[in-house]
Design an enzyme around this catalytic site. Sequence first.
Site, PDB file in Angstrom:
ATOM      1  N   TRP A  27     -23.475  27.552   3.389  1.00 14.60           N
ATOM      2  CA  TRP A  27     -24.772  28.687   3.546  1.00 14.60           C
ATOM      3  C   TRP A  27     -24.708  29.994   2.940  1.00 14.60           C
ATOM      4  CZ3 TRP A  27     -21.057  26.190   7.092  1.00 14.60           C
ATOM      5  CH2 TRP A  27     -20.329  26.927   7.486  1.00 14.60           C
ATOM      6  N   GLU A  40     -26.078  29.624  11.514  1.00 15.54           N
ATOM      7  CA  GLU A  40     -25.749  30.700  12.394  1.00 15.54           C
ATOM      8  C   GLU A  40     -25.536  29.852  13.926  1.00 15.54           C
ATOM      9  OE1 GLU A  40     -24.397  33.348  12.173  1.00 15.54           O
ATOM     10  OE2 GLU A  40     -24.748  33.606   9.986  1.00 15.54           O
ATOM     11  N   LEU A  83     -20.414  18.101  18.187  1.00 16.74           N
ATOM     12  CA  LEU A  83     -20.301  19.489  17.785  1.00 16.74           C
ATOM     13  C   LEU A  83     -20.273  20.291  19.186  1.00 16.74           C
ATOM     14  CD1 LEU A  83     -20.209  21.336  15.345  1.00 16.74           C
ATOM     15  CD2 LEU A  83     -22.835  21.316  15.410  1.00 16.74           C
ATOM     16  N   GLY A  84     -20.935  19.864  20.214  1.00 16.03           N
ATOM     17  CA  GLY A  84     -20.692  20.655  21.629  1.00 16.03           C
ATOM     18  C   GLY A  84     -21.967  21.482  21.735  1.00 16.03           C
ATOM     19  N   TYR A 123     -27.298  38.507  18.504  1.00 14.74           N
ATOM     20  CA  TYR A 123     -26.519  38.046  17.189  1.00 14.74           C
ATOM     21  C   TYR A 123     -27.048  37.429  16.233  1.00 14.74           C
ATOM     22  CZ  TYR A 123     -23.805  35.903  13.844  1.00 14.74           C
ATOM     23  OH  TYR A 123     -23.137  35.582  12.580  1.00 14.74           O
ATOM     24  N   ASP A 141     -20.579  39.903  16.624  1.00 16.57           N
ATOM     25  CA  ASP A 141     -20.095  38.770  17.585  1.00 16.57           C
ATOM     26  C   ASP A 141     -18.543  39.264  17.956  1.00 16.57           C
ATOM     27  OD1 ASP A 141     -18.838  39.000  15.252  1.00 16.57           O
ATOM     28  OD2 ASP A 141     -18.957  36.748  14.557  1.00 16.57           O
ATOM     29  N   CYS A 201      -2.336  43.440   8.666  1.00 15.79           N
ATOM     30  CA  CYS A 201      -3.004  44.636   8.452  1.00 15.79           C
ATOM     31  C   CYS A 201      -2.271  45.070   6.929  1.00 15.79           C
ATOM     32  CB  CYS A 201      -2.330  45.736   9.151  1.00 15.79           C
ATOM     33  SG  CYS A 201      -3.010  45.573  10.891  1.00 15.79           S
TER      34      CYS A 201
END
Length: 353
Positions: A27, A40, A83-84, A123, A141, A201
């Site tokens: 995508w 999305e 996929l749920g 979102y 998100d 980090c």
Amino acid sequence: MQLIEQKREFQSALIQWYLREKRDLPWRRTTNPYYIWVSEVMLQQTRVDTVIPYYERFIKKFPTLAHLAEADEADVLKMWEGLGYYSRVRNLQAGVKEVVTQYNSQIPKTRKEISQLKGVGPYTAGAVLSIAYGIPEHAVDGNVMRVMSRLLLIDEDIAIPRNKKIFEEVVMHLIDKEDPSSFNQAVMELGATICTPNPKCLLCPVREFCGAFHEGRQQELPIKSKKVKMKTIPVLMVVIRNLDGKWLLRQRPATGLLANMWEFPLVENYPSQAIEQLMQQQYKMQVEQPTPLLHFKHIFSHLTWDITSHLVVTDDVAPEGFQFFSTEEVEALPKAVPVIKIWQAVNEKEKNS
DNA sequence: CAAGCGTGGTC
DNA sequence: TGACCAAGCTT
């Protein structure tokens, strides 16, 4: 605050890193707003690696808004199988139909309009607007809240819904007006790969701007309150085969758990008694020869099913709400994972006899 | 607003 | 093994 004062330097460092290091995802090879929208929705609470094959299959099967708008709901659900969060795709198709009929097949370019489409929340609205159209809108998100809470030392509980507006305001201040698509995706990419719950980090391209890094507090941010532990429900699933070798299933309601998916007869919180008596009581069916199939737990997001399954035979008719299906027909029905597991166990047993 | 809504991966 | 997580939305 340091990050605010050096906004330009921060934007530049973040976006340069993103353009250099970003993963090559399907995508990200398009700005087609329909494809961005599909991706999305799939990515909601779902990992990138899981989504990729579903995305490829879905856009091949439904390459345009019109294809999805005109498709049968069962075919759409089948593409989502496994996929749920199955209401996502029901809402997606409803939203696509709205765009086709009310917006001349042009996905709206304002937050106000796009947010009214089914399944498009704050979102997803911001993600489509910024990524597909280059409009400077926030797309907050879990990644964004984690990253921003560390960068700016925001210690508000990110589990409380009303605190999300803090992060939306922060993003609207920091977002790069020249390239909002790269900016939003860069923050998410950083959260997914570097600024993870256990952050790396030393690899971070913007650590010099990060309040948490300077104070050594990256492990304690963001603040996120715990959620309640879930209940376990005993569930009996009965696979019923008639004398024609057909299987008894029904479709679940259009809302709620496993919406619109197909299932074998099941009893929640069933009493301890013989399968034959239970089927007589619950479904007014005569069944014989119960054979144990599988016993396993299936964990949902908010509850656990402790599933016991049996295979039985009947010469009875289908009760209200149920139908008998051939083996081929059962294969084609959209089924959630626990039903698929039991169906596989049935097939194993068939093969060995 | 809190709770409901899937699945598979990770530590 | 269990808790927690992953590009949220709806009611």
